[in-house]
Write a protein that holds these residues in place. Structure first.
Motif, PDB file in Angstrom:
ATOM      1  N   LEU A   1     112.688  47.746  88.202  1.00 23.72           N
ATOM      2  CA  LEU A   1     112.599  46.374  87.696  1.00 23.72           C
ATOM      3  C   LEU A   1     113.887  45.601  87.981  1.00 23.72           C
ATOM      4  O   LEU A   1     114.988  46.125  87.822  1.00 23.72           O
ATOM      5  N   ASN A   2     113.724  44.336  88.390  1.00 20.23           N
ATOM      6  CA  ASN A   2     114.908  43.489  88.496  1.00 20.23           C
ATOM      7  C   ASN A   2     115.310  43.004  87.105  1.00 20.23           C
ATOM      8  O   ASN A   2     114.628  43.280  86.112  1.00 20.23           O
TER       9      ASN A   2
ATOM     10  N   ASP B   1     115.281  40.082  85.658  1.00 20.07           N
ATOM     11  CA  ASP B   1     114.333  39.188  84.985  1.00 20.07           C
ATOM     12  C   ASP B   1     113.161  39.967  84.395  1.00 20.07           C
ATOM     13  O   ASP B   1     112.763  39.737  83.240  1.00 20.07           O
ATOM     14  N   ASP B   2     112.595  40.872  85.191  1.00 16.42           N
ATOM     15  CA  ASP B   2     111.451  41.650  84.707  1.00 16.42           C
ATOM     16  C   ASP B   2     111.865  42.580  83.569  1.00 16.42           C
ATOM     17  O   ASP B   2     111.128  42.740  82.582  1.00 16.42           O
TER      18      ASP B   2
ATOM     19  N   SER C   1     104.669  37.745  86.698  1.00 19.64           N
ATOM     20  CA  SER C   1     105.741  38.157  87.604  1.00 19.64           C
ATOM     21  C   SER C   1     105.186  38.779  88.884  1.00 19.64           C
ATOM     22  O   SER C   1     104.589  39.856  88.855  1.00 19.64           O
ATOM     23  N   ALA C   2     105.427  38.116  89.996  1.00 24.53           N
ATOM     24  CA  ALA C   2     104.996  38.646  91.295  1.00 24.53           C
ATOM     25  C   ALA C   2     105.759  39.919  91.650  1.00 24.53           C
ATOM     26  O   ALA C   2     105.194  40.829  92.267  1.00 24.53           O
ATOM     27  N   THR C   3     107.020  40.005  91.265  1.00 22.70           N
ATOM     28  CA  THR C   3     107.803  41.191  91.595  1.00 22.70           C
ATOM     29  C   THR C   3     107.328  42.417  90.808  1.00 22.70           C
ATOM     30  O   THR C   3     107.270  43.527  91.341  1.00 22.70           O
ATOM     31  N   PHE C   4     106.971  42.218  89.540  1.00 23.34           N
ATOM     32  CA  PHE C   4     106.436  43.331  88.749  1.00 23.34           C
ATOM     33  C   PHE C   4     105.082  43.773  89.307  1.00 23.34           C
ATOM     34  O   PHE C   4     104.800  44.960  89.415  1.00 23.34           O
ATOM     35  N   ARG C   5     104.250  42.808  89.701  1.00 27.83           N
ATOM     36  CA  ARG C   5     102.954  43.149  90.309  1.00 27.83           C
ATOM     37  C   ARG C   5     103.160  43.962  91.586  1.00 27.83           C
ATOM     38  O   ARG C   5     102.436  44.930  91.842  1.00 27.83           O
ATOM     39  N   ALA C   6     104.160  43.594  92.385  1.00 28.24           N
ATOM     40  CA  ALA C   6     104.413  44.316  93.631  1.00 28.24           C
ATOM     41  C   ALA C   6     104.803  45.764  93.359  1.00 28.24           C
ATOM     42  O   ALA C   6     104.353  46.688  94.056  1.00 28.24           O
ATOM     43  N   ILE C   7     105.646  45.985  92.342  1.00 25.01           N
ATOM     44  CA  ILE C   7     106.035  47.347  91.974  1.00 25.01           C
ATOM     45  C   ILE C   7     104.818  48.161  91.556  1.00 25.01           C
ATOM     46  O   ILE C   7     104.624  49.303  91.996  1.00 25.01           O
TER      47      ILE C   7
END
Length: 241
Positions: A19-20, A22-23, A121-127
């Motif tokens: 997770l970054n 923000d997430d 969150s697009a980044t969380f979805r990607a993970i």
């Protein structure tokens, strides 16, 4: 602002470590570190699973429930993943029994904020999409393994996966439970365990297994262990499976 101490504690799980800031910040206040006890039932089949569990160590099995009362393992989850994926994706009840097979600790997060994080969150979805890809490789390989390989090979594969996830050489694991995991009769497990102990691969006594020769277990296991391990390494970028 993410507290460094919290990051260090929770990053023992590969998904939370990815997770970054923000997430992590979206979920930080919902995270609780909890013990995962041997044979602890986190949810029964058809019941609501209110939290997702991100193991730091140990192994959680998803078990298919049969009408006559038996169970068979669908998949196993350790520090590379999360138990509660179906609920995160919108399921209201868990289709399988969620049971801790190898004791450890993990991070517990309520399902509701996880669903919100997936939505926002697009980044969380990607993970999570990467994790789902790797997990599908594991489930598919397990199906092939159960149909094609010997009990001894499958036993060795399961022990290697448990050893990786436990992050220690000795852990509780009864023959009855392992027979349930492998979908075989207990006498078959007894014979294989005795053979492996004689060969010096493991020590087994009163429901406690110690891995004494990992390289020997790897040589005994089928190729499925390596296939799944490589999938997690390549897709998630971390050598956990």
């Amino acid at each position: 602002m993410v507290k460094n101490s919290n990051v260090i504690v929770h990053r023992a799980n590969a998904l939370l470590a990815a997770l970054n800031a923000d997430d992590f910040g979206r979920l930080d206040r919902h995270m609780r570190v909890v013990p995962l006890g041997h044979q602890q039932e986190l949810a029964g089949a058809g019941k609501e699973l209110e939290h997702a569990y991100f193991p730091h160590s140990g192994a959680i099995s998803l078990m298919a429930s049969m009408r006559e009362g038996g169970y068979a393992e669908i998949t196993t989850i350790g520090p590379e993943g999360v138990a509660g994926l179906e609920e995160m994706l919108g399921a209201t009840t868990t289709p399988s029994r969620v049971l801790v097979q190898v004791a450890g600790v993990g991070t517990r997060i309520p399902i509701k904020p996880l669903r919100a994080a997936l939505e926002n969150s697009a980044t969380f979805r990607a993970i999570m999409h990467r994790y789902i890809r790797a997990h599908l490789v594991q489930v598919g390989q397990s199906v092939a393994c159960n149909g094609l390989h010997s009990v001894e090979e499958r036993f060795a594969r399961w022990l290697l996966m448990a050893h990786d996830r436990a992050r220690r050489d000795t852990f509780d694991l009864t023959q009855a439970l392992l027979a349930e995991m492998l979908g075989v009769h207990r006498p078959s497990v007894t014979v294989v365990a005795r053979t492996m102990q004689t060969a010096g691969l493991i020590r087994y006594s009163r429901g406690v297994i110690t891995v004494t020769n990992r390289k020997g277990l790897e040589a005994t296991s089928c190729e499925c262990y390596g296939v799944v391990r490589r999938a997690y390494s390549e897709i998630l970028g971390r050598r956990e499976a």
